[in-house]
Design a protein around this motif. Sequence first.
Motif, PDB file in Angstrom:
ATOM      1  N   VAL A 202       0.837  -1.198   0.000  1.00 40.74           N
ATOM      2  CA  VAL A 202       0.000   0.000   0.000  1.00 40.74           C
ATOM      3  C   VAL A 202       0.873   1.249   0.000  1.00 40.74           C
ATOM      4  O   VAL A 202       0.658   2.187  -0.778  1.00 40.74           O
ATOM      5  CB  VAL A 202      -0.945   0.001   1.223  1.00 40.74           C
TER       6      VAL A 202
ATOM      7  N   HIS B 248      -7.236   8.199  -3.918  1.00 42.09           N
ATOM      8  CA  HIS B 248      -8.234   7.605  -4.802  1.00 42.09           C
ATOM      9  C   HIS B 248      -9.496   7.373  -3.980  1.00 42.09           C
ATOM     10  O   HIS B 248      -9.441   7.237  -2.757  1.00 42.09           O
ATOM     11  CB  HIS B 248      -7.744   6.285  -5.404  1.00 42.09           C
TER      12      HIS B 248
ATOM     13  N   PRO C 108     -12.376   5.540  -2.112  1.00 41.88           N
ATOM     14  CA  PRO C 108     -12.391   4.216  -1.484  1.00 41.88           C
ATOM     15  C   PRO C 108     -13.163   3.164  -2.263  1.00 41.88           C
ATOM     16  O   PRO C 108     -12.855   1.971  -2.169  1.00 41.88           O
ATOM     17  CB  PRO C 108     -13.047   4.486  -0.123  1.00 41.88           C
TER      18      PRO C 108
ATOM     19  N   CYS D 255     -11.163   0.484  -4.245  1.00 45.08           N
ATOM     20  CA  CYS D 255     -10.653  -0.686  -3.522  1.00 45.08           C
ATOM     21  C   CYS D 255     -11.777  -1.667  -3.192  1.00 45.08           C
ATOM     22  O   CYS D 255     -11.611  -2.886  -3.311  1.00 45.08           O
ATOM     23  CB  CYS D 255      -9.953  -0.250  -2.241  1.00 45.08           C
ATOM     24  N   TYR D 256     -12.923  -1.143  -2.750  1.00 44.09           N
ATOM     25  CA  TYR D 256     -14.040  -2.024  -2.401  1.00 44.09           C
ATOM     26  C   TYR D 256     -14.549  -2.771  -3.631  1.00 44.09           C
ATOM     27  O   TYR D 256     -14.894  -3.954  -3.560  1.00 44.09           O
ATOM     28  CB  TYR D 256     -15.162  -1.211  -1.750  1.00 44.09           C
TER      29      TYR D 256
ATOM     30  N   ALA E  76     -12.767  -3.538  -6.320  1.00 41.34           N
ATOM     31  CA  ALA E  76     -11.756  -4.517  -6.721  1.00 41.34           C
ATOM     32  C   ALA E  76     -11.770  -5.746  -5.820  1.00 41.34           C
ATOM     33  O   ALA E  76     -11.411  -6.847  -6.255  1.00 41.34           O
ATOM     34  CB  ALA E  76     -10.376  -3.867  -6.702  1.00 41.34           C
ATOM     35  N   ASP E  77     -12.218  -5.572  -4.553  1.00 44.61           N
ATOM     36  CA  ASP E  77     -12.224  -6.681  -3.595  1.00 44.61           C
ATOM     37  C   ASP E  77     -13.576  -7.395  -3.541  1.00 44.61           C
ATOM     38  O   ASP E  77     -13.801  -8.241  -2.679  1.00 44.61           O
ATOM     39  CB  ASP E  77     -11.864  -6.155  -2.200  1.00 44.61           C
TER      40      ASP E  77
END
Length: 242
Positions: free
Chosen positions: A96, A132, A134, A137-138, A140-141
Amino acid sequence: MLNRSTLTAGAVALLLLMGLAAVYLPQLLPAWGGTPTLVASDELTYITDLDFWQRTPRERAVVAAAHFDLQHDLNNVPLTVGDWRGVNEPETNQEVLILLEPEQYIQRLYTDSAGRYLWLSMVGGRSSQPFHAPDICYDADGWQYELGSHATRLDEGGEIYGLWLYGKKQFPDQVAPTEHVVYYFYLFPDAQRNQADGIVLFKLTSARYGTLEETLALHEEFVRTLFRKAGDPAELAHNAGA
């Protein structure tokens, strides 16, 4: 008929009333729903907005209770605020830090007397790389999420705006899905908003406590411990030139 003594007494009383108004009226305006006065000499004044790329109609000038700029160490933001007690939880995922290359990266876990928790992340940088939304990321996961904006009314008047994310994900070893509520905004040291002067992302993350609205109210409560009052940035610029 009015005599000189009566007129003199009246003038003195009027001057006293004007003096009292000058002292107490700025404090009473927020309680009456008025707009707080922001001046350039206010300590710890920042610009806050929903986006770091461009100005939005939600841009506000805000007076903070701590330093939120890269000229200061973000570690000095208090660990004890209101009913909340915090501990530093350094980022353990080095990927990260390598990816974002932030100038400052602070991660803390705050808990209140009821046992509820909030993660506070403060990310500072002088380019767009550390920042970026949030939801990237959520997404992508594999999380399912909703997005929106929310106003936080401050104790001394005015309000600031943040973006929220409500995410859910079902993990294989869990009966119920994991739920996150995120609330965040960006801080700039002045109205010029030059990236070279630094940007700080202020982000809160928690579980859902009650409804989404009740959880956002909890986030608001925390924000109010660190930010006092807010107003129109144009007013701040006008007062600075006065």
